[in-house]
Enzyme design. Sequence first.
Site, PDB file in Angstrom:
ATOM      1  N   ARG A   1       1.420  14.748  13.024  1.00 49.80           N
ATOM      2  CA  ARG A   1       2.357  14.324  11.983  1.00 49.80           C
ATOM      3  C   ARG A   1       2.729  15.510  11.104  1.00 49.80           C
ATOM      4  NH1 ARG A   1      -0.197   8.827   9.712  1.00 49.80           N
ATOM      5  NH2 ARG A   1       1.689   8.796   8.438  1.00 49.80           N
ATOM      6  N   PRO A   2       3.762  16.246  11.512  1.00 48.58           N
ATOM      7  CA  PRO A   2       4.147  17.440  10.757  1.00 48.58           C
ATOM      8  C   PRO A   2       4.653  17.075   9.365  1.00 48.58           C
ATOM      9  CG  PRO A   2       5.838  16.884  12.373  1.00 48.58           C
ATOM     10  CD  PRO A   2       4.690  15.958  12.623  1.00 48.58           C
ATOM     11  N   ILE A   3       4.589  18.040   8.437  1.00 44.85           N
ATOM     12  CA  ILE A   3       5.182  17.786   7.122  1.00 44.85           C
ATOM     13  C   ILE A   3       6.207  18.876   6.777  1.00 44.85           C
ATOM     14  CG2 ILE A   3       3.203  16.454   6.259  1.00 44.85           C
ATOM     15  CD1 ILE A   3       2.660  18.892   4.418  1.00 44.85           C
ATOM     16  N   ASP A   4       6.778  19.438   7.859  1.00 41.19           N
ATOM     17  CA  ASP A   4       7.761  20.512   7.671  1.00 41.19           C
ATOM     18  C   ASP A   4       8.938  20.096   6.781  1.00 41.19           C
ATOM     19  OD1 ASP A   4       8.124  18.808  10.007  1.00 41.19           O
ATOM     20  OD2 ASP A   4       9.942  19.953  10.403  1.00 41.19           O
TER      21      ASP A   4
ATOM     22  N   ARG B   1      -8.669   0.075   5.270  1.00 41.85           N
ATOM     23  CA  ARG B   1      -7.831   1.050   4.546  1.00 41.85           C
ATOM     24  C   ARG B   1      -6.563   0.420   4.015  1.00 41.85           C
ATOM     25  NH1 ARG B   1      -7.433   6.744   7.545  1.00 41.85           N
ATOM     26  NH2 ARG B   1      -5.971   6.910   5.835  1.00 41.85           N
TER      27      ARG B   1
ATOM     28  N   ARG C   1      -4.027  10.958   4.195  1.00 40.49           N
ATOM     29  CA  ARG C   1      -2.928  11.931   4.284  1.00 40.49           C
ATOM     30  C   ARG C   1      -2.005  11.879   3.085  1.00 40.49           C
ATOM     31  NH1 ARG C   1      -1.199  13.980   8.913  1.00 40.49           N
ATOM     32  NH2 ARG C   1       0.936  13.907   8.189  1.00 40.49           N
TER      33      ARG C   1
ATOM     34  N   ILE D   1       8.862   6.308  16.744  1.00 36.68           N
ATOM     35  CA  ILE D   1       8.516   7.068  15.530  1.00 36.68           C
ATOM     36  C   ILE D   1       7.303   7.982  15.754  1.00 36.68           C
ATOM     37  CG2 ILE D   1       8.009   6.927  13.046  1.00 36.68           C
ATOM     38  CD1 ILE D   1      10.684   5.600  13.670  1.00 36.68           C
TER      39      ILE D   1
ATOM     40  N   ASP E   1       4.988   0.195  12.000  1.00 36.40           N
ATOM     41  CA  ASP E   1       3.723  -0.369  11.513  1.00 36.40           C
ATOM     42  C   ASP E   1       3.523  -1.826  11.951  1.00 36.40           C
ATOM     43  OD1 ASP E   1       3.247   2.032  10.323  1.00 36.40           O
ATOM     44  OD2 ASP E   1       3.766   1.397   8.299  1.00 36.40           O
TER      45      ASP E   1
ATOM     46  N   LYS F   1       0.824  -1.211   0.000  1.00 32.55           N
ATOM     47  CA  LYS F   1       0.000   0.000   0.000  1.00 32.55           C
ATOM     48  C   LYS F   1       0.859   1.262   0.000  1.00 32.55           C
ATOM     49  CE  LYS F   1      -1.549   1.528   4.030  1.00 32.55           C
ATOM     50  NZ  LYS F   1      -1.295   2.885   4.495  1.00 32.55           N
ATOM     51  N   ASN F   2       1.860   1.300   0.866  1.00 32.05           N
ATOM     52  CA  ASN F   2       2.607   2.554   1.013  1.00 32.05           C
ATOM     53  C   ASN F   2       3.536   2.835  -0.164  1.00 32.05           C
ATOM     54  OD1 ASN F   2       1.219   3.122   3.300  1.00 32.05           O
ATOM     55  ND2 ASN F   2       2.819   2.450   4.718  1.00 32.05           N
TER      56      ASN F   2
ATOM     57  N   CYS G   1      -3.342  13.021  13.166  1.00 35.12           N
ATOM     58  CA  CYS G   1      -4.054  11.779  12.875  1.00 35.12           C
ATOM     59  C   CYS G   1      -4.019  10.905  14.108  1.00 35.12           C
ATOM     60  CB  CYS G   1      -3.501  11.123  11.631  1.00 35.12           C
ATOM     61  SG  CYS G   1      -2.292   9.875  11.924  1.00 35.12           S
TER      62      CYS G   1
HETATM   63  C1  EPZ Z   1       4.904   6.521   6.417  1.00 35.56           C
HETATM   64  O1  EPZ Z   1       4.294   7.652   7.028  1.00 35.56           O
HETATM   65  C2  EPZ Z   1       3.838   5.477   6.293  1.00 35.56           C
HETATM   66  N1  EPZ Z   1       2.755   6.008   5.470  1.00 35.56           N
HETATM   67  C3  EPZ Z   1       3.338   5.083   7.664  1.00 35.56           C
HETATM   68  O2  EPZ Z   1       2.448   4.026   7.479  1.00 35.56           O
HETATM   69  C4  EPZ Z   1       4.522   4.609   8.517  1.00 35.56           C
HETATM   70  O3  EPZ Z   1       4.073   4.378   9.828  1.00 35.56           O
HETATM   71  C5  EPZ Z   1       5.620   5.663   8.538  1.00 35.56           C
HETATM   72  O4  EPZ Z   1       5.984   6.029   7.179  1.00 35.56           O
HETATM   73  C6  EPZ Z   1       6.877   5.225   9.242  1.00 35.56           C
HETATM   74  O5  EPZ Z   1       7.403   4.081   8.625  1.00 35.56           O
HETATM   75  C7  EPZ Z   1       2.883   5.985   4.160  1.00 35.56           C
HETATM   76  O6  EPZ Z   1       3.871   5.535   3.593  1.00 35.56           O
HETATM   77  C8  EPZ Z   1       1.739   6.521   3.370  1.00 35.56           C
HETATM   78  P1  EPZ Z   1       7.472   9.563   8.270  1.00 35.56           P
HETATM   79  P2  EPZ Z   1       5.004   9.060   6.978  1.00 35.56           P
HETATM   80  O7  EPZ Z   1       7.460  10.845   7.541  1.00 35.56           O
HETATM   81  O8  EPZ Z   1       5.719   9.181   5.689  1.00 35.56           O
HETATM   82  C9  EPZ Z   1       8.461  12.833  11.606  1.00 35.56           C
HETATM   83  C10 EPZ Z   1       0.567   2.663   7.991  1.00 35.56           C
HETATM   84  O9  EPZ Z   1       0.025   2.113   8.976  1.00 35.56           O
HETATM   85  N2  EPZ Z   1       8.323  13.838  10.563  1.00 35.56           N
HETATM   86  O10 EPZ Z   1       8.509   8.553   7.910  1.00 35.56           O
HETATM   87  O11 EPZ Z   1       4.013  10.080   7.349  1.00 35.56           O
HETATM   88  C11 EPZ Z   1       7.144  12.169  11.967  1.00 35.56           C
HETATM   89  O12 EPZ Z   1       6.390  12.933  12.875  1.00 35.56           O
HETATM   90  C12 EPZ Z   1       1.260   3.952   8.203  1.00 35.56           C
HETATM   91  O13 EPZ Z   1       0.558   2.208   6.853  1.00 35.56           O
HETATM   92  C13 EPZ Z   1       8.610  15.156  10.826  1.00 35.56           C
HETATM   93  O14 EPZ Z   1       8.970  15.511  11.940  1.00 35.56           O
HETATM   94  O15 EPZ Z   1       6.039   8.896   8.166  1.00 35.56           O
HETATM   95  C14 EPZ Z   1       7.613  10.854  12.510  1.00 35.56           C
HETATM   96  O16 EPZ Z   1       7.985  11.008  13.849  1.00 35.56           O
HETATM   97  C15 EPZ Z   1       0.755   4.867   9.182  1.00 35.56           C
HETATM   98  N3  EPZ Z   1       8.481  16.078   9.830  1.00 35.56           N
HETATM   99  C16 EPZ Z   1       8.853  10.543  11.693  1.00 35.56           C
HETATM  100  O17 EPZ Z   1       9.253  11.783  11.122  1.00 35.56           O
HETATM  101  C17 EPZ Z   1       8.095  15.735   8.572  1.00 35.56           C
HETATM  102  O18 EPZ Z   1       8.013  16.623   7.706  1.00 35.56           O
HETATM  103  C18 EPZ Z   1       8.680   9.535  10.594  1.00 35.56           C
HETATM  104  O19 EPZ Z   1       7.538   9.865   9.802  1.00 35.56           O
HETATM  105  C19 EPZ Z   1       7.820  14.392   8.302  1.00 35.56           C
HETATM  106  C20 EPZ Z   1       7.937  13.454   9.307  1.00 35.56           C
END
Ligand code: EPZ
Length: 430
Positions: free
Chosen positions: A122-125, A397, A93, A327, A305, A22-23, A117
Amino acid sequence: MEQYVIKGGNPLVGEVEIGGAKNAALGILAAAIMTDETIVIDNLPDVQDINVLLEAISVIGARVDRINRHKVAINGSMIGQVSVDYEFIKKIRASYYLLGALLGKYKRAEVPLPGGCNIGSRPIDLHLKGFKALGANVSIRHGSIIAEAEKLRGKHIYLDTVSVGATINIMMAASMAEGYTIIENSAREPHVVDVANFLNSMGANIKGAGTDVIRIRGVQKLHSTEYSIIPDQIEAGTFMFAAAATKGDVMVKNVIPKHLEATTAKLVEIGCEVEEFDDAVRVVASKRLNSTHVKTLPYPGYPTDMQPQIVVALALAQGTSIVTESIFENRFKYVDELTRMGATIKVEGNSAIIYGTEGFTGARVSAPDLRAGAALVIAGLAAEGITVVDDIVYVQRGYECFEEKLRSLGAEIERVTTEKEIQKFKLRVG
Ligand code: EPZ
């Protein structure tokens, strides 16, 4: 509202086929709009999140033809708008991948800012930091991120935190920037590699995906391709833990065993036998599981996950285990539900201290999110008596035909919508 009703106690035995990741698919579908030529994607999981993203893509004007349940053709030549509706980002998202894809292709994108969520804020900075580094102006107006640039220019970008989403989003935009981009401290997850391989098959020039330094030489145009998505390592791991928690014997087929190494290592540590084949793994659990300690980490560490699934297994193990979530800040919400089934777990900060119990008893529980929902189903399969899992929309989902696959392994589980159906199930299973 749909629910799962489960009669626990049967060890899962047999073979199960794993679907596409999926991801990986979420990134790949967004990237598919980056060319005006037709893209064909195979091994697509037929799950809610994917179907929502396909709808978002078609609403902005791309042509989406579902060739069959797992195969889709996408043509992005008719895209008429570069703004994505809030309705989609609210449901999923990962619609934010359209930011990187649209910005790369059209040099402008408008996507609503996703809110928090169920697993935490979950910031996207970092995504935005990357777009800015590539030369885009990024602003937030009326709840939406607007990213625009006359030209994107390659840059050296350091990600402060390892982020799957930021790595994929920046990789997409940089694929069509002028010059050379280096993403340092990039995520190494198999789905990041799959999106990079997909983009390369469209003519992008990305090197180093799967390591923590990704190098991208921008190209002016991308072209058509046919691509098959890798197997879903989290779906596979979920079935591996379902085998472990029910003292079963399951051959999990159509997987890449290398992607499952962290999960396999933990299963072996807690006393399961895991046999690896070219594209399958067999998990056999013949005795009570042992305790262990786990910390979730970016790949190749133990995946967040897979955190709720291992907690369920450890709650049934002999001894005390500690699981640390590094995480996401709020990924232990399901623990209270598990407690209702007889688990003894204390959450302190970002760690769960799990005192193993001999067995669960069935109860009515609610899925707080996707993976926790799947873990509660595993708990129900291992429990004595009837478990009803509410809010299974979360599970749907990300898991295709979850109950059918479990039934084929001997589980007694049904998807129901009414109390009457629950009663009927109870009468049938005795
Ligand atoms: C991906 O989420 C997956 N989603 C998540 O899958 C998974 O849990 C996660 O990666 C970690 O492996 C998809 O691929 C669609 P990250 P993502 O950015 O990309 C911080 C599932 O169940 N961060 O790797 O959103 C964040 O807060 C799910 O399928 C920032 O600080 O995760 C976290 O602590 C849910 N700033 C860490 O990084 C940012 O701009 C890792 O998050 C982005 C992230």
